[in-house]
Enzyme design. Structure first.
Site, PDB file in Angstrom:
ATOM      1  N   HIS A 260      43.630  31.692  37.038  1.00  0.00           N
ATOM      2  CA  HIS A 260      43.750  33.081  36.908  1.00  0.00           C
ATOM      3  C   HIS A 260      44.071  33.631  35.669  1.00  0.00           C
ATOM      4  O   HIS A 260      44.065  34.867  35.304  1.00  0.00           O
ATOM      5  CB  HIS A 260      44.651  33.871  37.856  1.00  0.00           C
ATOM      6  CG  HIS A 260      44.162  33.566  39.467  1.00  0.00           C
ATOM      7  ND1 HIS A 260      42.897  34.108  39.831  1.00  0.00           N
ATOM      8  CD2 HIS A 260      44.703  33.019  40.314  1.00  0.00           C
ATOM      9  CE1 HIS A 260      42.821  33.757  41.156  1.00  0.00           C
ATOM     10  NE2 HIS A 260      43.888  32.968  41.678  1.00  0.00           N
TER      11      HIS A 260
ATOM     12  N   HIS B 113      50.270  33.324  43.616  1.00  0.00           N
ATOM     13  CA  HIS B 113      49.093  33.597  44.102  1.00  0.00           C
ATOM     14  C   HIS B 113      48.625  34.912  43.713  1.00  0.00           C
ATOM     15  O   HIS B 113      49.812  35.818  43.695  1.00  0.00           O
ATOM     16  CB  HIS B 113      49.296  33.900  45.874  1.00  0.00           C
ATOM     17  CG  HIS B 113      48.221  34.319  46.705  1.00  0.00           C
ATOM     18  ND1 HIS B 113      46.981  33.644  46.863  1.00  0.00           N
ATOM     19  CD2 HIS B 113      47.925  35.527  47.054  1.00  0.00           C
ATOM     20  CE1 HIS B 113      46.312  34.667  47.297  1.00  0.00           C
ATOM     21  NE2 HIS B 113      46.861  35.667  47.783  1.00  0.00           N
TER      22      HIS B 113
ATOM     23  N   ASN C  45      37.109  35.915  41.971  1.00  0.00           N
ATOM     24  CA  ASN C  45      38.058  35.276  41.228  1.00  0.00           C
ATOM     25  C   ASN C  45      38.426  36.377  40.080  1.00  0.00           C
ATOM     26  O   ASN C  45      37.639  37.029  39.486  1.00  0.00           O
ATOM     27  CB  ASN C  45      37.893  34.017  40.828  1.00  0.00           C
ATOM     28  CG  ASN C  45      38.844  33.344  40.180  1.00  0.00           C
ATOM     29  OD1 ASN C  45      39.798  32.836  40.858  1.00  0.00           O
ATOM     30  ND2 ASN C  45      39.178  33.311  38.750  1.00  0.00           N
ATOM     31  N   THR C  46      39.728  36.508  39.828  1.00  0.00           N
ATOM     32  CA  THR C  46      40.103  37.211  38.719  1.00  0.00           C
ATOM     33  C   THR C  46      40.711  36.655  37.719  1.00  0.00           C
ATOM     34  O   THR C  46      41.585  35.884  37.901  1.00  0.00           O
ATOM     35  CB  THR C  46      41.007  38.505  39.282  1.00  0.00           C
ATOM     36  OG1 THR C  46      40.297  39.486  40.489  1.00  0.00           O
ATOM     37  CG2 THR C  46      41.432  39.452  38.253  1.00  0.00           C
TER      38      THR C  46
ATOM     39  N   ARG D 164      45.696  27.913  36.011  1.00  0.00           N
ATOM     40  CA  ARG D 164      44.544  27.422  35.850  1.00  0.00           C
ATOM     41  C   ARG D 164      43.250  28.400  36.328  1.00  0.00           C
ATOM     42  O   ARG D 164      42.251  28.522  35.708  1.00  0.00           O
ATOM     43  CB  ARG D 164      44.164  25.918  36.461  1.00  0.00           C
ATOM     44  CG  ARG D 164      42.772  25.552  36.285  1.00  0.00           C
ATOM     45  CD  ARG D 164      42.876  23.990  36.933  1.00  0.00           C
ATOM     46  NE  ARG D 164      43.131  23.749  38.342  1.00  0.00           N
ATOM     47  CZ  ARG D 164      42.497  24.267  39.447  1.00  0.00           C
ATOM     48  NH1 ARG D 164      41.283  24.637  39.350  1.00  0.00           N
ATOM     49  NH2 ARG D 164      43.119  24.009  40.722  1.00  0.00           N
TER      50      ARG D 164
ATOM     51  N   LYS E 256      48.292  25.827  39.006  1.00  0.00           N
ATOM     52  CA  LYS E 256      47.025  26.059  39.643  1.00  0.00           C
ATOM     53  C   LYS E 256      46.782  27.471  39.499  1.00  0.00           C
ATOM     54  O   LYS E 256      45.666  27.944  39.061  1.00  0.00           O
ATOM     55  CB  LYS E 256      47.049  25.779  41.138  1.00  0.00           C
ATOM     56  CG  LYS E 256      45.615  25.994  42.220  1.00  0.00           C
ATOM     57  CD  LYS E 256      45.534  25.914  43.439  1.00  0.00           C
ATOM     58  CE  LYS E 256      44.345  26.038  44.021  1.00  0.00           C
ATOM     59  NZ  LYS E 256      44.376  25.741  45.492  1.00  0.00           N
TER      60      LYS E 256
ATOM     61  N   PRO F 175      33.906  33.659  46.558  1.00  0.00           N
ATOM     62  CA  PRO F 175      33.200  34.848  46.471  1.00  0.00           C
ATOM     63  C   PRO F 175      33.844  35.920  45.603  1.00  0.00           C
ATOM     64  O   PRO F 175      33.073  36.672  45.017  1.00  0.00           O
ATOM     65  CB  PRO F 175      33.951  35.468  47.988  1.00  0.00           C
ATOM     66  CG  PRO F 175      34.253  34.403  48.904  1.00  0.00           C
ATOM     67  CD  PRO F 175      34.445  33.399  47.773  1.00  0.00           C
TER      68      PRO F 175
END
Length: 143
Positions: free
Chosen positions: A31, A134, A66-67, A29, A26, A64
């Site tokens: 980042h 994360h 995402n990088t 996908r 995840k 809001p």
């Protein structure tokens, strides 16, 4: 009836795929975009990538921010070998090219409109079993 059955099979298959995705998968996908996806106009990069990577979806609120990191997964895994900071996060030893996506205005419902900013920053991650799971933030290299 056949159309309804087909629809349910597709929904269940999609849910099964999402359930079997590991936290590391995840993370990748959401980042990692390496090498960076070419030929997208800067103002469309975020909308396109967030939809393509299933980060945003119709009927769900806009994310809001995402990088996307334009470095290899191996470089991000290497961050997990670095000593964690006082908050437990690991940082990449070198700055990486990133595209930071931020939702425009107060838009919280699709269609989501984003602004993109490309920067060279270090990446902070949480790691689990030696893998990043994360993206905790980014910071510019010291001057």
């Amino acid at each position: 009836m056949a159309a309804w059955t087909l629809c349910m099979v597709l929904v269940l298959a999609a849910l099964e795929g999402a359930a079997s995705e590991s936290r590391y998968e995840k993370f990748l996908r959401q980042h990692v975009d390496y090498p960076q996806t070419p030929t997208l106009a800067a103002h469309r990069y975020c909308e396109t990538m967030l939809a393509r990577r299933r980060v945003t979806a119709p009927g769900r609120p806009c994310k809001p921010s995402n990088t996307f990191v334009h470095a290899s997964a191996e470089e991000l895994v290497a961050a997990c070998t670095q000593e964690p900071d006082e908050t437990g996060f690991h940082s990449t030893p070198t700055a990486m090219t990133l595209t930071a996506c931020r939702v425009r205005g107060g838009n919280t419902r699709p269609p989501c409109a984003y602004r993109a900013k490309q920067v060279q920053h270090h990446v902070r991650v949480s790691c689990l079993n030696g893998l990043p799971v994360h993206l905790a933030g980014t910071y510019p290299p010291p001057q």
